[in-house]
Design a protein around this motif. Sequence first.
Motif, mmCIF file in Angstrom:
data_model
loop_
_atom_site.group_PDB
_atom_site.id
_atom_site.type_symbol
_atom_site.label_atom_id
_atom_site.label_comp_id
_atom_site.label_asym_id
_atom_site.label_seq_id
_atom_site.Cartn_x
_atom_site.Cartn_y
_atom_site.Cartn_z
ATOM 1 N N THR A 28 -1.286 -8.711 2.664
ATOM 2 C CA THR A 28 -1.463 -8.111 3.996
ATOM 3 C C THR A 28 -2.169 -9.102 4.912
ATOM 4 O OG1 THR A 28 -1.659 -5.931 2.965
ATOM 5 C CG2 THR A 28 -2.424 -6.116 5.233
ATOM 6 N N HIS A 38 -4.237 0.162 -2.005
ATOM 7 C CA HIS A 38 -2.780 0.250 -1.761
ATOM 8 C C HIS A 38 -2.370 1.553 -1.067
ATOM 9 C CE1 HIS A 38 -2.086 -2.648 -5.446
ATOM 10 N NE2 HIS A 38 -2.762 -3.209 -4.457
ATOM 11 N N ARG A 42 0.736 1.608 1.352
ATOM 12 C CA ARG A 42 1.939 1.246 0.591
ATOM 13 C C ARG A 42 2.421 2.415 -0.271
ATOM 14 N NH1 ARG A 42 0.056 -4.369 -2.058
ATOM 15 N NH2 ARG A 42 2.179 -4.355 -2.907
ATOM 16 N N ASP A 94 7.813 -5.076 0.109
ATOM 17 C CA ASP A 94 6.835 -4.674 -0.909
ATOM 18 C C ASP A 94 7.493 -4.747 -2.283
ATOM 19 O OD1 ASP A 94 4.897 -3.535 -2.512
ATOM 20 O OD2 ASP A 94 4.373 -1.966 -1.065
ATOM 21 N N LEU A 104 5.420 -9.095 2.580
ATOM 22 C CA LEU A 104 5.161 -7.678 2.845
ATOM 23 C C LEU A 104 4.967 -7.476 4.347
ATOM 24 C CD1 LEU A 104 4.226 -4.826 1.609
ATOM 25 C CD2 LEU A 104 1.914 -5.744 1.797
#
Length: 311
Positions: A146, A241, A244, A257, A277
């Motif tokens: 990230t 996470h 996600r 991802d 990502l």
Amino acid sequence: MSQKPVKVRHVTVDERGDGQRIDNFLLRELKGVPRTLIYRLLRKGEVRVNKGRVKAGRRLVAGDVVRIPPVRLPEASEVGKPPQWQIDKIEKSIIYEDNLLLIINKEPGLAVHGGSGISFGVIELLRASRPQEKALELAHRLDRDTSGCLMLAKKRSALRTLQQLQREGRVRKRYLALLAGRWNKDRQQVKVPLKKNNLKSGERVVRVDAAGKHAHTEFRVVQRFSRATLVEAELKTGRTHQIRVHAQYLGTPILGDEKYGDEQANREFRHLGLKRLFLHAASLRFPWPEREQGYAFEAPLPPELQELLDK
């Protein structure tokens, strides 16, 4: 190479360690020792605070006595010093700095913590860049893949304030994510509990689980595309996470991802140039004692992500 003899140490926590988690305290005291070893020592009860066993999340108080078991510390040559180009690069990523806070625009692929003698994370690079900042600490974390706004505190008092603000939900963390598929709704509130699981390989995976911790993400559509949706995600809690796994739970995982995503969608978007990502910590906003307007920071979308949207 001769090894220095090691023995049990009893360290009294001073102002610098007041309010710090025991795992972070040990990372500082046992420089260069892998995080996995630190957590193993805590699990086995070899680390004691005031003669009692403790968990990794235990916060220390000035005056606590920490028993540190015998651990051979890597020699300075083993740990190594970050290359100058990496130090220069992290310095250029600083968005804001004053006597209390340091905010960077973290690049993707850079971990917040480095491994033992192999790679250097954000905190090691900044400490190498400014050795005079003895109390420099991360105030929160971002996944390695990230990009975007990351907060560090330069004083123990500032770290305690930031931790308190985060516990009270007063730090607004806004992310941009590109999801696989199209949304019809403009907003979605996801409130499903998350639980960490460690696979046999040692990899950490987070799952939706009724026995997990409360987690809340608010999603809002920014732009719709034919096969994807750009959303703004605001964290109401800060679980590992979280965005996600909540995006995956909705059936529209984040593109790029590899852990929680859709393989076929990732393949399609790789052909369009997405090699990472698509998750970016776009902004931070929080109040501050004796500072009427508080703090607000923004990190622009990295060029490679903006170019993908333009396509």
